[in-house]
Design a protein around this motif. Structure first.
Motif, PDB file in Angstrom:
ATOM      1  N   ALA A 154       0.906  -1.311   0.071  1.00  0.00           N
ATOM      2  CA  ALA A 154       0.015  -0.044  -0.062  1.00  0.00           C
ATOM      3  C   ALA A 154       0.825   1.131   0.006  1.00  0.00           C
ATOM      4  O   ALA A 154       0.452   2.224  -0.451  1.00  0.00           O
ATOM      5  CB  ALA A 154      -0.842   0.112   1.246  1.00  0.00           C
ATOM      6  N   ARG A 193      -4.502   0.147   3.735  1.00  0.00           N
ATOM      7  CA  ARG A 193      -4.793   1.750   2.968  1.00  0.00           C
ATOM      8  C   ARG A 193      -4.972   2.596   4.040  1.00  0.00           C
ATOM      9  O   ARG A 193      -4.623   3.881   3.690  1.00  0.00           O
ATOM     10  CB  ARG A 193      -5.944   1.400   2.170  1.00  0.00           C
ATOM     11  CG  ARG A 193      -7.304   1.165   2.978  1.00  0.00           C
ATOM     12  CD  ARG A 193      -8.672   1.198   1.839  1.00  0.00           C
ATOM     13  NE  ARG A 193      -9.527   0.626   2.668  1.00  0.00           N
ATOM     14  CZ  ARG A 193     -10.220   1.254   3.551  1.00  0.00           C
ATOM     15  NH1 ARG A 193      -9.982   2.446   4.090  1.00  0.00           N
ATOM     16  NH2 ARG A 193     -11.465   0.763   4.345  1.00  0.00           N
ATOM     17  N   ALA A 196      -1.291   3.556   5.053  1.00  0.00           N
ATOM     18  CA  ALA A 196      -0.774   4.486   3.929  1.00  0.00           C
ATOM     19  C   ALA A 196      -1.534   5.900   3.980  1.00  0.00           C
ATOM     20  O   ALA A 196      -0.795   6.904   3.835  1.00  0.00           O
ATOM     21  CB  ALA A 196      -1.027   3.884   2.461  1.00  0.00           C
ATOM     22  N   GLN A 216      -2.327  -9.989  -4.922  1.00  0.00           N
ATOM     23  CA  GLN A 216      -1.971  -8.878  -4.317  1.00  0.00           C
ATOM     24  C   GLN A 216      -0.459  -9.418  -3.622  1.00  0.00           C
ATOM     25  O   GLN A 216       0.536  -8.732  -3.817  1.00  0.00           O
ATOM     26  CB  GLN A 216      -2.666  -8.134  -3.374  1.00  0.00           C
ATOM     27  CG  GLN A 216      -3.743  -7.397  -3.661  1.00  0.00           C
ATOM     28  CD  GLN A 216      -4.568  -7.071  -2.329  1.00  0.00           C
ATOM     29  OE1 GLN A 216      -4.959  -7.601  -1.697  1.00  0.00           O
ATOM     30  NE2 GLN A 216      -4.642  -5.503  -2.364  1.00  0.00           N
TER      31      GLN A 216
END
Length: 152
Positions: free
Chosen positions: A31, A100, A103, A143
């Protein structure tokens, strides 16, 4: 020294929480578009993680930002200063936030817009283990399949 060799997890780890911590660190790195080289994580008396970042400390282009995580405090951003870690900010809204969200936290720290909040709860180790276990891989996925292997 290549700190990736310090990781305490091995291929024989059958503990879903340990495998979940491994994958969670991978997803946070992805991320943030951070390289996993230099990262480390351990599962001994307390689960911990360290992730060096490509971003610089606000106001100091010479010093790289890093993230540390532990099961009692969650994520903190700062930098190594010799043998010490100088903390710049802590994410206190959740102990295991989505990658996320981590991040976004780092982005707010780098842009000097992070406003700390109170920790949303008092987490027990059993709850943290369950939340990390939710990240444990059950099979290949795109991912993490694109990330470098991490001895797990």
């Amino acid at each position: 020294m290549d700190r990736t060799r310090e990781n305490a997890m091995t291929a024989s780890s059958h503990d879903p929480a340990q495998r979940g911590l491994h994958r969670y660190v991978q997803l946070v790195a992805a991320a943030l578009r951070a390289d996993l080289n230099g990262s480390r994580y351990a599962w001994s008396s307390e689960a911990t993680a360290y992730l060096p970042l490509p971003q610089c400390m606000p106001g100091n282009a010479e010093q790289r930002l890093a993230l540390v995580w532990d099961e009692k405090s969650g994520w903190s951003a700062g930098a190594e200063a010799g043998a010490d870690f100088v903390m710049l900010a802590s994410y206190s809204e959740d102990i295991v936030p989505a990658p996320r969200v981590v991040a976004a936290f780092v982005h707010s720290v780098v842009s000097d817009r992070y406003a700390p909040a109170a920790m949303s709860g008092d987490y027990r180790r059993s709850e943290v283990r369950l939340r990390l276990a939710a990240y444990a891989p059950t099979g290949p996925d795109t991912q993490t399949a694109m990330l470098p292997p991490r001895n797990l």
